[in-house]
Scaffold this motif. Structure first.
Motif, short mmCIF file in Angstrom:
data_model
loop_
_atom_site.label_atom_id
_atom_site.label_comp_id
_atom_site.label_asym_id
_atom_site.label_seq_id
_atom_site.Cartn_x
_atom_site.Cartn_y
_atom_site.Cartn_z
N LEU A 243 0.99 -1.20 -0.01
CA LEU A 243 0.17 -0.04 -0.22
C LEU A 243 0.97 1.14 0.03
O LEU A 243 1.87 1.33 0.77
CB LEU A 243 -1.07 0.00 1.18
N PRO A 244 0.72 2.36 -0.71
CA PRO A 244 1.33 3.45 -0.75
C PRO A 244 1.10 4.12 0.40
O PRO A 244 2.09 4.81 0.97
CB PRO A 244 0.74 4.16 -1.78
N GLY A 245 -0.06 4.12 1.14
CA GLY A 245 -0.13 4.77 2.33
C GLY A 245 0.03 6.30 2.41
O GLY A 245 0.47 6.91 1.25
N LEU A 246 -0.25 7.29 3.40
CA LEU A 246 0.00 8.48 3.16
C LEU A 246 1.41 9.05 3.41
O LEU A 246 1.65 10.19 2.64
CB LEU A 246 -0.87 9.18 4.72
N THR A 247 2.30 8.50 3.82
CA THR A 247 3.47 8.81 4.06
C THR A 247 4.25 8.29 3.07
O THR A 247 5.62 8.80 2.92
CB THR A 247 4.14 8.31 5.32
N GLY A 248 3.94 7.18 2.33
CA GLY A 248 4.83 6.73 1.02
C GLY A 248 5.60 5.39 1.79
O GLY A 248 5.80 5.37 3.00
N ARG A 249 5.95 4.59 0.94
CA ARG A 249 6.41 3.45 1.33
C ARG A 249 7.81 3.65 2.04
O ARG A 249 8.14 3.07 3.15
CB ARG A 249 6.78 2.34 0.17
N ARG A 250 8.71 4.27 1.50
CA ARG A 250 10.07 4.70 2.01
C ARG A 250 10.29 5.12 3.25
O ARG A 250 10.46 4.31 4.30
CB ARG A 250 10.90 5.48 1.07
N ILE A 251 9.34 6.24 3.71
CA ILE A 251 8.99 6.77 5.23
C ILE A 251 8.44 5.57 6.04
O ILE A 251 8.92 5.36 7.04
CB ILE A 251 8.40 7.88 4.96
N GLY A 252 7.50 4.63 5.44
CA GLY A 252 6.94 3.74 6.34
C GLY A 252 7.94 2.60 6.58
O GLY A 252 7.96 2.49 7.90
N VAL A 253 8.67 2.28 5.74
CA VAL A 253 9.67 1.09 6.00
C VAL A 253 10.68 1.89 7.04
O VAL A 253 11.12 0.90 8.07
CB VAL A 253 10.20 0.43 4.78
N MET A 254 11.33 2.94 6.75
CA MET A 254 12.19 3.59 7.79
C MET A 254 11.44 3.65 9.07
O MET A 254 12.25 3.39 10.25
CB MET A 254 12.57 4.93 7.40
N ALA A 255 10.35 4.28 9.38
CA ALA A 255 9.61 4.02 10.61
C ALA A 255 9.61 2.66 11.01
O ALA A 255 9.73 2.71 12.32
CB ALA A 255 8.44 4.82 10.67
N GLY A 256 9.19 2.11 10.30
CA GLY A 256 8.94 0.40 10.68
C GLY A 256 10.38 -0.24 11.55
O GLY A 256 10.16 -0.74 12.32
N ALA A 257 11.35 0.29 10.49
CA ALA A 257 12.61 -0.42 11.26
C ALA A 257 12.93 0.18 12.40
O ALA A 257 13.66 -0.53 13.33
CB ALA A 257 13.85 0.14 9.99
N VAL A 258 12.92 1.54 12.73
CA VAL A 258 12.89 2.14 13.92
C VAL A 258 12.07 1.41 15.00
O VAL A 258 12.84 1.17 16.13
CB VAL A 258 12.75 3.63 13.96
N LEU A 259 10.70 1.44 14.62
CA LEU A 259 9.89 0.81 15.69
C LEU A 259 10.25 -0.80 16.01
O LEU A 259 10.36 -0.92 17.07
CB LEU A 259 8.49 0.75 15.05
N PHE A 260 10.98 -1.29 15.05
CA PHE A 260 11.28 -2.70 15.16
C PHE A 260 12.40 -2.73 16.18
O PHE A 260 12.29 -3.60 17.17
CB PHE A 260 11.80 -3.28 13.86
N ILE A 261 13.39 -1.90 16.05
CA ILE A 261 14.46 -2.02 17.05
C ILE A 261 14.14 -1.46 18.37
O ILE A 261 14.49 -2.14 19.34
CB ILE A 261 15.53 -1.12 16.41
N VAL A 262 13.13 -0.61 18.58
CA VAL A 262 13.09 -0.09 19.93
C VAL A 262 12.04 -1.19 20.45
O VAL A 262 12.32 -1.56 21.61
CB VAL A 262 12.05 1.14 19.62
#
Length: 195
Positions: free
Chosen positions: A36-55
């Motif tokens: 899904l493209p989402g409101l923020t776009g895939r790139r920002i979503g995946v980067m935010a997800g990576a941070v959330l994963f680590i935290v």
């Protein structure tokens, strides 16, 4: 139970029980969400997800370690008539008791992908990874102390509860050969019999 024995579940098995479903539900939600493209776009979503994963992995892995360590230090030897619960039973009880929560978490992760693609799924997967890390830490403590840690089933409460919750007053311990799970809650490796 006979002669006053208690049902005991392995602490590491209870901790580890949620790791696989959280991991796989998170991976599935992230995989679907990245489409899904989402409101923020895939790139920002995946980067935010990576941070959330680590935290999430770090928070879950380190949460309440002091409580686990204190209960482990005060662990009394299991009595002869205590009944050791099988690993499969412990895992099944936990997953049965938390099934609706897992489903709701999966749906929430999917829904969040319309705003931030994949981030919710990666958060779920991070929680699963954190539980694996915590179980591995417990396994290292068990090997170092040469004793497996057990908790009374009735203290876990409905849905297999929390092994370091307020209701848990103390742990019990056995030798490392007891039960059907290795230190850390994983299944024991079967060795081929010599002929």
């Amino acid at each position: 139970m006979t002669r006053g024995g208690q049902g005991l579940a392995r602490v590491a098995c209870v901790v580890r029980a949620g790791a696989a479903p959280l991991w796989w539900l998170g991976v599935c939600a992230a995989g679907i969400g990245v489409l899904l493209p989402g409101l923020t776009g895939r790139r920002i979503g995946v980067m935010a997800g990576a941070v959330l994963f680590i935290v999430a992995a770090a928070l879950v892995a380190y949460a309440r370690r002091g409580r686990y360590a204190a209960l482990a230090r005060g662990a009394a030897r299991a009595a002869r008539h205590d009944v050791l619960q099988d690993r499969a039973v412990t895992v099944r009880n936990w997953r049965r008791g938390h099934g609706w929560w897992l489903l709701l978490a999966f749906l929430a992760a999917l829904g969040s992908s319309y705003a931030v693609p994949a981030a919710g799924g990666m958060l779920l997967a991070g929680c699963g990874a954190g539980l694996w890390l915590k179980a591995a830490w417990l396994g290292r403590r068990e090997r170092a102390g040469e004793a497996l840690l057990w908790v009374r089933v009735d203290w876990l409460g409905r849905g297999a509860g929390r092994p370091a919750g307020k209701a848990v007053k103390a742990y019990r311990s056995t030798g490392v050969a007891a039960g059907d799970a290795a230190p850390g809650g994983g299944s024991r490796r079967r060795t081929a019999a010599l002929v």
